[in-house]
Design a protein around this motif. Structure first.
Motif, PDB file in Angstrom:
ATOM      1  N   ARG A   1       0.911  -1.229  -0.146  1.00  0.00           N
ATOM      2  CA  ARG A   1       0.143  -0.071  -0.108  1.00  0.00           C
ATOM      3  C   ARG A   1       0.943   1.284  -0.016  1.00  0.00           C
ATOM      4  NH1 ARG A   1      -2.625  -0.983   4.337  1.00  0.00           N
ATOM      5  NH2 ARG A   1      -4.643  -2.023   3.255  1.00  0.00           N
ATOM      6  N   GLY A   2       0.626   2.148  -1.066  1.00  0.00           N
ATOM      7  CA  GLY A   2       1.399   3.535  -0.886  1.00  0.00           C
ATOM      8  C   GLY A   2       0.938   4.231  -1.940  1.00  0.00           C
ATOM      9  N   GLU A   3       1.653   5.196  -2.123  1.00  0.00           N
ATOM     10  CA  GLU A   3       1.338   6.361  -3.264  1.00  0.00           C
ATOM     11  C   GLU A   3       1.533   5.738  -4.621  1.00  0.00           C
ATOM     12  OE1 GLU A   3      -0.266   9.160  -2.533  1.00  0.00           O
ATOM     13  OE2 GLU A   3      -0.248   8.655  -0.581  1.00  0.00           O
ATOM     14  N   LEU A   4       0.967   4.772  -5.065  1.00  0.00           N
ATOM     15  CA  LEU A   4       0.893   4.296  -6.321  1.00  0.00           C
ATOM     16  C   LEU A   4      -0.274   3.986  -7.077  1.00  0.00           C
ATOM     17  CD1 LEU A   4       3.529   1.426  -5.735  1.00  0.00           C
ATOM     18  CD2 LEU A   4       3.812   3.536  -6.672  1.00  0.00           C
ATOM     19  N   ALA A   5      -0.380   3.983  -8.308  1.00  0.00           N
ATOM     20  CA  ALA A   5      -1.789   3.636  -8.824  1.00  0.00           C
ATOM     21  C   ALA A   5      -1.675   2.768 -10.032  1.00  0.00           C
ATOM     22  CB  ALA A   5      -2.374   5.063  -9.540  1.00  0.00           C
ATOM     23  N   PRO A   6      -2.898   1.868 -10.122  1.00  0.00           N
ATOM     24  CA  PRO A   6      -2.920   0.963 -11.433  1.00  0.00           C
ATOM     25  C   PRO A   6      -2.440   1.650 -12.540  1.00  0.00           C
ATOM     26  CG  PRO A   6      -4.778   0.842 -10.022  1.00  0.00           C
ATOM     27  CD  PRO A   6      -4.244   2.243  -9.485  1.00  0.00           C
ATOM     28  N   ASP A   7      -1.717   1.000 -13.622  1.00  0.00           N
ATOM     29  CA  ASP A   7      -1.204   1.347 -14.900  1.00  0.00           C
ATOM     30  C   ASP A   7       0.137   1.989 -14.555  1.00  0.00           C
ATOM     31  OD1 ASP A   7      -3.420   0.055 -16.047  1.00  0.00           O
ATOM     32  OD2 ASP A   7      -4.660   2.035 -15.865  1.00  0.00           O
ATOM     33  N   GLU A   8       0.590   2.483 -13.405  1.00  0.00           N
ATOM     34  CA  GLU A   8       1.900   2.978 -13.473  1.00  0.00           C
ATOM     35  C   GLU A   8       2.990   2.056 -13.606  1.00  0.00           C
ATOM     36  OE1 GLU A   8       1.238   6.883 -10.679  1.00  0.00           O
ATOM     37  OE2 GLU A   8       1.725   5.113  -9.697  1.00  0.00           O
ATOM     38  N   ARG A   9       4.387   2.235 -13.818  1.00  0.00           N
ATOM     39  CA  ARG A   9       5.266   1.423 -14.194  1.00  0.00           C
ATOM     40  C   ARG A   9       6.530   1.364 -13.352  1.00  0.00           C
ATOM     41  NH1 ARG A   9       6.000  -1.606 -18.848  1.00  0.00           N
ATOM     42  NH2 ARG A   9       4.672  -0.585 -19.862  1.00  0.00           N
ATOM     43  N   ILE A  10       6.889   0.209 -12.697  1.00  0.00           N
ATOM     44  CA  ILE A  10       7.912   0.317 -11.464  1.00  0.00           C
ATOM     45  C   ILE A  10       8.946  -0.434 -12.128  1.00  0.00           C
ATOM     46  CG2 ILE A  10       6.375   0.836  -9.536  1.00  0.00           C
ATOM     47  CD1 ILE A  10       6.701  -2.063  -9.060  1.00  0.00           C
ATOM     48  N   VAL A  11      10.164  -0.369 -11.556  1.00  0.00           N
ATOM     49  CA  VAL A  11      11.396  -1.293 -11.945  1.00  0.00           C
ATOM     50  C   VAL A  11      10.938  -2.623 -11.397  1.00  0.00           C
ATOM     51  CG1 VAL A  11      13.780  -1.698 -11.678  1.00  0.00           C
ATOM     52  CG2 VAL A  11      12.758   0.595 -12.021  1.00  0.00           C
ATOM     53  N   ALA A  12      10.901  -3.631 -12.044  1.00  0.00           N
ATOM     54  CA  ALA A  12      10.581  -4.929 -11.653  1.00  0.00           C
ATOM     55  C   ALA A  12      11.561  -5.828 -11.170  1.00  0.00           C
ATOM     56  CB  ALA A  12       9.774  -5.870 -12.923  1.00  0.00           C
ATOM     57  N   ARG A  13      12.775  -5.741 -11.501  1.00  0.00           N
ATOM     58  CA  ARG A  13      14.039  -6.306 -11.258  1.00  0.00           C
ATOM     59  C   ARG A  13      15.440  -5.449 -11.367  1.00  0.00           C
ATOM     60  NH1 ARG A  13      11.021  -9.819 -13.981  1.00  0.00           N
ATOM     61  NH2 ARG A  13      10.423 -11.701 -13.170  1.00  0.00           N
ATOM     62  N   GLY A  14      16.461  -5.822 -10.739  1.00  0.00           N
ATOM     63  CA  GLY A  14      17.631  -5.181 -10.894  1.00  0.00           C
ATOM     64  C   GLY A  14      17.816  -3.686 -10.241  1.00  0.00           C
ATOM     65  N   THR A  15      16.736  -3.387  -8.944  1.00  0.00           N
ATOM     66  CA  THR A  15      16.829  -2.312  -8.380  1.00  0.00           C
ATOM     67  C   THR A  15      18.214  -1.978  -7.603  1.00  0.00           C
ATOM     68  OG1 THR A  15      16.190  -3.180  -6.553  1.00  0.00           O
ATOM     69  CG2 THR A  15      14.395  -2.400  -8.021  1.00  0.00           C
ATOM     70  N   GLU A  16      18.940  -2.825  -7.551  1.00  0.00           N
ATOM     71  CA  GLU A  16      20.431  -2.281  -7.125  1.00  0.00           C
ATOM     72  C   GLU A  16      21.199  -1.645  -8.028  1.00  0.00           C
ATOM     73  OE1 GLU A  16      20.490  -6.847  -8.084  1.00  0.00           O
ATOM     74  OE2 GLU A  16      18.984  -5.337  -7.465  1.00  0.00           O
ATOM     75  N   PHE A  17      20.881  -1.770  -9.381  1.00  0.00           N
ATOM     76  CA  PHE A  17      21.941  -1.041 -10.247  1.00  0.00           C
ATOM     77  C   PHE A  17      21.320   0.151 -10.752  1.00  0.00           C
ATOM     78  CE2 PHE A  17      21.991  -5.769 -10.887  1.00  0.00           C
ATOM     79  CZ  PHE A  17      23.376  -5.929 -10.474  1.00  0.00           C
ATOM     80  N   VAL A  18      20.387   0.728 -10.208  1.00  0.00           N
ATOM     81  CA  VAL A  18      19.873   2.072 -10.628  1.00  0.00           C
ATOM     82  C   VAL A  18      19.350   2.904  -9.371  1.00  0.00           C
ATOM     83  CG1 VAL A  18      19.017   1.213 -12.980  1.00  0.00           C
ATOM     84  CG2 VAL A  18      17.337   1.092 -10.801  1.00  0.00           C
ATOM     85  N   ASP A  19      19.283   4.171  -9.547  1.00  0.00           N
ATOM     86  CA  ASP A  19      19.241   5.025  -8.442  1.00  0.00           C
ATOM     87  C   ASP A  19      17.954   5.966  -8.775  1.00  0.00           C
ATOM     88  OD1 ASP A  19      21.509   4.285  -6.474  1.00  0.00           O
ATOM     89  OD2 ASP A  19      22.582   4.975  -8.266  1.00  0.00           O
ATOM     90  N   PRO A  20      17.314   6.623  -7.895  1.00  0.00           N
ATOM     91  CA  PRO A  20      16.229   7.715  -8.157  1.00  0.00           C
ATOM     92  C   PRO A  20      16.802   8.691  -8.742  1.00  0.00           C
ATOM     93  CG  PRO A  20      16.033   7.019  -5.914  1.00  0.00           C
ATOM     94  CD  PRO A  20      17.374   6.073  -6.096  1.00  0.00           C
ATOM     95  N   GLY A  21      16.023   9.293  -9.751  1.00  0.00           N
ATOM     96  CA  GLY A  21      16.383  10.398 -10.621  1.00  0.00           C
ATOM     97  C   GLY A  21      17.389  10.010 -11.884  1.00  0.00           C
ATOM     98  N   GLN A  22      17.553   8.920 -12.097  1.00  0.00           N
ATOM     99  CA  GLN A  22      18.184   8.136 -13.100  1.00  0.00           C
ATOM    100  C   GLN A  22      17.303   7.982 -14.294  1.00  0.00           C
ATOM    101  OE1 GLN A  22      20.786   4.901 -12.092  1.00  0.00           O
ATOM    102  NE2 GLN A  22      21.066   4.411 -14.362  1.00  0.00           N
ATOM    103  N   VAL A  23      17.374   8.308 -15.421  1.00  0.00           N
ATOM    104  CA  VAL A  23      16.624   8.061 -16.817  1.00  0.00           C
ATOM    105  C   VAL A  23      17.015   6.535 -17.252  1.00  0.00           C
ATOM    106  CG1 VAL A  23      16.383   8.689 -19.080  1.00  0.00           C
ATOM    107  CG2 VAL A  23      16.953  10.267 -17.346  1.00  0.00           C
ATOM    108  N   VAL A  24      15.885   5.702 -17.528  1.00  0.00           N
ATOM    109  CA  VAL A  24      15.941   4.357 -17.861  1.00  0.00           C
ATOM    110  C   VAL A  24      15.098   4.317 -19.108  1.00  0.00           C
ATOM    111  CG1 VAL A  24      16.368   3.716 -15.427  1.00  0.00           C
ATOM    112  CG2 VAL A  24      14.075   3.996 -16.486  1.00  0.00           C
ATOM    113  N   SER A  25      15.546   3.169 -19.743  1.00  0.00           N
ATOM    114  CA  SER A  25      14.472   2.968 -21.113  1.00  0.00           C
ATOM    115  C   SER A  25      13.789   1.586 -20.734  1.00  0.00           C
ATOM    116  CB  SER A  25      15.280   2.870 -22.288  1.00  0.00           C
ATOM    117  OG  SER A  25      16.420   1.927 -22.062  1.00  0.00           O
ATOM    118  N   LEU A  26      12.956   0.959 -21.207  1.00  0.00           N
ATOM    119  CA  LEU A  26      12.078  -0.261 -20.915  1.00  0.00           C
ATOM    120  C   LEU A  26      12.733  -1.513 -21.909  1.00  0.00           C
ATOM    121  CD1 LEU A  26       8.551   1.272 -20.590  1.00  0.00           C
ATOM    122  CD2 LEU A  26      10.492   0.937 -18.963  1.00  0.00           C
ATOM    123  N   LEU A  27      13.093  -2.500 -21.071  1.00  0.00           N
ATOM    124  CA  LEU A  27      13.142  -3.766 -21.554  1.00  0.00           C
ATOM    125  C   LEU A  27      12.076  -4.143 -22.703  1.00  0.00           C
ATOM    126  CD1 LEU A  27      15.425  -6.157 -22.127  1.00  0.00           C
ATOM    127  CD2 LEU A  27      14.339  -7.204 -20.374  1.00  0.00           C
TER     128      LEU A  27
END
Length: 371
Positions: free
Chosen positions: A337-363
């Motif tokens: 439970r948190g400040e999230l909503a359906p259809d939003e996208r989150i990092v599913a794996r490899g969170t230890e290799f990225v940081d907040p504020g970083q720009v990513v592209s989707l696999l």
């Protein structure tokens, strides 16, 4: 000396070649950020119903650990693991020689105390009769009364000691409290055992079977006694059976897990105590909340204070840190439970290799669904 002549046409041609080359020179004033490729998950809406799957173990609804109330040397154990017995059957005995001798001694002491009591009672009656006639003093009568009181106390003490000795003698035989079978044997003949030391563990199938498991503290309020749930037995094939929640612990065990007992409404054929069970708990109340969102377990990030977070991917592909509350954890997914909503996208794996504020592209992979 004559001046060199330059054709206007040639000058114009050279300028046309130089200017485009100047426009193609690299701009070193800024460096473009290279996105990191991440595996993502699209959040699905909670459906308002929730089933938590836990592992449990089958146990007999009626069971007991048998022990002698007295110490001694085991003379005989009449049953072994798996043996069945009737209610009241002798299961084990101690060497009773010492207890028989003590019982005889206490009987003799009780008879002696009784004889003394009779004597003191007769003496007091005689002294009372003489006192009424004035032949003895009040002091003599009081002495007779005190002697009678002492004799009565000694007799009562001797009788109690005799009863205790006879009770200890009877305790040298361990009888079955109900009809059942032996699940464990923890002592052998000729072994000296202390009082209340476990000798046999027995179970009864007359009250059926139950399944013991435990739930985390976050789910305790979503359960209540009398509710119906489902239980499967891997050793007995597929399918589930209904079970009723009969006990919900009020004190946690280790790791803040609370014990739960479910009674099998119709035990399947072949079920035995000790079998593994798969428990499906239907949660109610706070747990059946549409605000609970299922996410991959690998999407959770924990900070130094063990607070849970996820990394949300905004419309520009930049990561945002969102704190969440973990309500339930399964083998592959978690309910948060948190400040999230359906259809939003989150990092599913490899969170230890990225940081907040970083720009990513989707696999290039479709979103995973965790129902």
């Amino acid at each position: 000396m004559p001046r060199a002549y330059r054709s206007p046409t040639l000058v114009s041609l050279l300028l046309g070649l130089v200017l485009p080359l100047a426009g193609c020179s690299p701009d070193t004033s800024s460096t473009a950020e290279i996105p990191t490729v991440v595996d993502s998950h699209v959040i699905q809406a909670g459906n308002g119903a929730d089933i938590t799957r836990l592992s449990g173990r089958v146990q007999a609804a009626e069971r007991a650990t048998l022990s002698f109330e007295i110490a001694g040397k085991i003379e005989r154990i009449a049953v072994d693991v798996g043996d069945r017995f009737e209610a009241g059957a002798p299961l084990a005995t101690l060497d009773d020689e010492r207890y028989r001798l003590v019982a005889r001694q206490r009987q003799a002491e009780a008879r002696e105390a009784e004889a003394s009591l009779i004597e003191k009672r007769q003496d007091y009656r005689r002294q009372s009769s003489l006192a009424e006639k004035g032949y003895v003093s009040d002091t003599q009568l009081d002495t007779a009364r005190a002697g009678l009181d002492t004799a009565e106390s000694r007799h009562a003490s001797a009788v109690a000691a005799q009863e205790l000795a006879e009770r200890d003698l009877a305790q040298t035989t361990l009888n079955a409290p109900f009809e059942g079978s032996v699940s464990a044997r923890q002592a052998e003949p000729s072994e000296r055992v202390a009082a209340n030391q476990a000798i046999l563990e027995i179970i009864s199938d007359r009250e059926g079977f139950e399944v013991a498991t435990s739930v985390p503290e976050t789910l305790v309020d979503a359960l209540s006694t009398g509710t119906t749930h489902s239980i499967g037995f891997p050793a007995l094939g597929g399918g589930t059976l209904p079970a009723t929640l009969t006990q919900l612990g009020t004190q946690p065990r280790s790791s803040n897990d609370y014990p739960v007992i479910l009674s099998l409404d119709e035990p399947p054929e072949g079920v035995r105590a000790g079998m593994t069970a798969e428990v499906e708990l239907s949660l109610a109340g706070a747990a059946q909340d549409a605000s609970l969102l299922p996410i991959p377990l690998t999407a959770l990030v924990y900070d130094d204070e063990q607070h849970a977070h996820v990394l949300r991917i905004d419309e520009d592909g930049r990561l945002e840190n969102v704190e969440v509350t973990v309500v339930d954890i399964g083998e592959e997914r978690a309910k948060v439970r948190g400040e999230l909503a359906p259809d939003e996208r989150i990092v599913a794996r490899g969170t230890e290799f990225v940081d907040p504020g970083q720009v990513v592209s989707l696999l290039d992979q479709g979103p995973e669904r965790y129902n």
